[in-house]
Motif scaffolding. Sequence first.
Motif, PDB file in Angstrom:
ATOM      1  N   ILE A  18     -41.286  16.939  -2.211  1.00 30.79           N
ATOM      2  CA  ILE A  18     -41.997  17.449  -3.387  1.00 30.79           C
ATOM      3  C   ILE A  18     -43.115  18.381  -2.958  1.00 30.79           C
ATOM      4  N   ASP A  19     -43.869  18.008  -1.934  1.00 28.77           N
ATOM      5  CA  ASP A  19     -44.922  18.889  -1.427  1.00 28.77           C
ATOM      6  C   ASP A  19     -44.338  20.214  -0.946  1.00 28.77           C
ATOM      7  N   THR A  20     -43.218  20.157  -0.245  1.00 29.24           N
ATOM      8  CA  THR A  20     -42.572  21.381   0.235  1.00 29.24           C
ATOM      9  C   THR A  20     -42.148  22.266  -0.927  1.00 29.24           C
ATOM     10  N   LEU A  21     -41.615  21.665  -1.976  1.00 30.15           N
ATOM     11  CA  LEU A  21     -41.199  22.443  -3.141  1.00 30.15           C
ATOM     12  C   LEU A  21     -42.396  23.128  -3.800  1.00 30.15           C
ATOM     13  N   TYR A  22     -43.496  22.388  -3.938  1.00 28.13           N
ATOM     14  CA  TYR A  22     -44.695  22.981  -4.539  1.00 28.13           C
ATOM     15  C   TYR A  22     -45.250  24.108  -3.678  1.00 28.13           C
ATOM     16  N   TRP A  23     -45.352  23.881  -2.374  1.00 27.24           N
ATOM     17  CA  TRP A  23     -45.860  24.932  -1.486  1.00 27.24           C
ATOM     18  C   TRP A  23     -44.962  26.159  -1.523  1.00 27.24           C
ATOM     19  N   SER A  24     -43.658  25.956  -1.550  1.00 25.71           N
ATOM     20  CA  SER A  24     -42.716  27.073  -1.545  1.00 25.71           C
ATOM     21  C   SER A  24     -42.774  27.895  -2.831  1.00 25.71           C
ATOM     22  N   ALA A  25     -42.910  27.214  -3.956  1.00 29.39           N
ATOM     23  CA  ALA A  25     -42.865  27.919  -5.240  1.00 29.39           C
ATOM     24  C   ALA A  25     -44.235  28.368  -5.733  1.00 29.39           C
ATOM     25  N   LEU A  26     -45.264  27.547  -5.499  1.00 28.44           N
ATOM     26  CA  LEU A  26     -46.567  27.822  -6.098  1.00 28.44           C
ATOM     27  C   LEU A  26     -47.672  28.094  -5.081  1.00 28.44           C
ATOM     28  N   SER A  27     -47.345  27.998  -3.810  1.00 33.06           N
ATOM     29  CA  SER A  27     -48.322  28.216  -2.728  1.00 33.06           C
ATOM     30  C   SER A  27     -49.510  27.263  -2.821  1.00 33.06           C
ATOM     31  N   ARG A  28     -49.226  26.047  -3.230  1.00 33.03           N
ATOM     32  CA  ARG A  28     -50.249  25.014  -3.288  1.00 33.03           C
ATOM     33  C   ARG A  28     -49.587  23.643  -3.246  1.00 33.03           C
ATOM     34  N   ALA A  29     -50.389  22.652  -2.922  1.00 33.91           N
ATOM     35  CA  ALA A  29     -49.878  21.278  -2.939  1.00 33.91           C
ATOM     36  C   ALA A  29     -49.822  20.778  -4.381  1.00 33.91           C
ATOM     37  N   VAL A  55     -36.775  18.255 -10.198  1.00 35.40           N
ATOM     38  CA  VAL A  55     -38.173  18.596  -9.926  1.00 35.40           C
ATOM     39  C   VAL A  55     -38.285  20.075  -9.540  1.00 35.40           C
ATOM     40  N   ALA A  56     -37.397  20.536  -8.681  1.00 41.02           N
ATOM     41  CA  ALA A  56     -37.426  21.942  -8.269  1.00 41.02           C
ATOM     42  C   ALA A  56     -37.263  22.861  -9.474  1.00 41.02           C
ATOM     43  N   TRP A  57     -36.326  22.561 -10.354  1.00 38.43           N
ATOM     44  CA  TRP A  57     -36.121  23.400 -11.537  1.00 38.43           C
ATOM     45  C   TRP A  57     -37.322  23.339 -12.466  1.00 38.43           C
ATOM     46  N   ALA A  58     -37.940  22.178 -12.589  1.00 35.09           N
ATOM     47  CA  ALA A  58     -39.130  22.059 -13.432  1.00 35.09           C
ATOM     48  C   ALA A  58     -40.254  22.953 -12.897  1.00 35.09           C
ATOM     49  N   ILE A  59     -40.418  22.971 -11.587  1.00 40.84           N
ATOM     50  CA  ILE A  59     -41.445  23.829 -10.981  1.00 40.84           C
ATOM     51  C   ILE A  59     -41.122  25.294 -11.235  1.00 40.84           C
ATOM     52  N   LEU A  60     -39.869  25.670 -11.023  1.00 40.99           N
ATOM     53  CA  LEU A  60     -39.472  27.072 -11.189  1.00 40.99           C
ATOM     54  C   LEU A  60     -39.528  27.534 -12.639  1.00 40.99           C
ATOM     55  N   ASN A  61     -39.465  26.606 -13.572  1.00 39.89           N
ATOM     56  CA  ASN A  61     -39.547  26.950 -14.990  1.00 39.89           C
ATOM     57  C   ASN A  61     -40.942  26.742 -15.567  1.00 39.89           C
ATOM     58  N   SER A  62     -41.884  26.380 -14.731  1.00 38.44           N
ATOM     59  CA  SER A  62     -43.265  26.153 -15.206  1.00 38.44           C
ATOM     60  C   SER A  62     -43.946  27.475 -15.507  1.00 38.44           C
ATOM     61  N   ASN A  63     -44.891  27.442 -16.434  1.00 42.22           N
ATOM     62  CA  ASN A  63     -45.662  28.642 -16.762  1.00 42.22           C
ATOM     63  C   ASN A  63     -46.387  29.164 -15.529  1.00 42.22           C
ATOM     64  N   GLU A  64     -46.886  28.258 -14.718  1.00 43.65           N
ATOM     65  CA  GLU A  64     -47.608  28.676 -13.522  1.00 43.65           C
ATOM     66  C   GLU A  64     -46.726  29.546 -12.623  1.00 43.65           C
ATOM     67  N   PHE A  65     -45.499  29.135 -12.408  1.00 46.87           N
ATOM     68  CA  PHE A  65     -44.588  29.941 -11.570  1.00 46.87           C
ATOM     69  C   PHE A  65     -44.230  31.244 -12.273  1.00 46.87           C
ATOM     70  N   LEU A  66     -43.886  31.165 -13.548  1.00 43.93           N
ATOM     71  CA  LEU A  66     -43.430  32.341 -14.264  1.00 43.93           C
ATOM     72  C   LEU A  66     -44.525  33.405 -14.391  1.00 43.93           C
ATOM     73  N   LEU A  67     -45.767  32.979 -14.534  1.00 50.22           N
ATOM     74  CA  LEU A  67     -46.844  33.938 -14.727  1.00 50.22           C
ATOM     75  C   LEU A  67     -47.430  34.458 -13.430  1.00 50.22           C
ATOM     76  N   ARG A  68     -47.216  33.749 -12.337  1.00 50.87           N
ATOM     77  CA  ARG A  68     -47.735  34.187 -11.047  1.00 50.87           C
ATOM     78  C   ARG A  68     -46.780  35.111 -10.321  1.00 50.87           C
ATOM     79  N   ARG A  69     -45.510  34.994 -10.552  1.00 53.12           N
ATOM     80  CA  ARG A  69     -44.507  35.757  -9.801  1.00 53.12           C
ATOM     81  C   ARG A  69     -44.232  37.047 -10.450  1.00 53.12           C
TER      82      ARG A  69
END
Length: 69
Positions: A18-29, A55-69
Amino acid sequence: KGRIATLLRREKSDGQIIDTLYWSALSRAASAEESAAARAHVQRQPERRQGLEDVAWAILNSNEFLLRR
């Protein structure tokens, strides 16, 4: 062949993956709350990999990911 499959083969814990997924997608823990929710979701699933993929799909579909990328 993907990231989750590789981490599972390396016998990483749910928290580590989970930490790896967050770091990879959002550059944070993940926050403590996010990590706990994600781990709880994975544990409720009949297949660990499917839970981690959710969990990975939830991160990739989060507003944080969508608005930062």
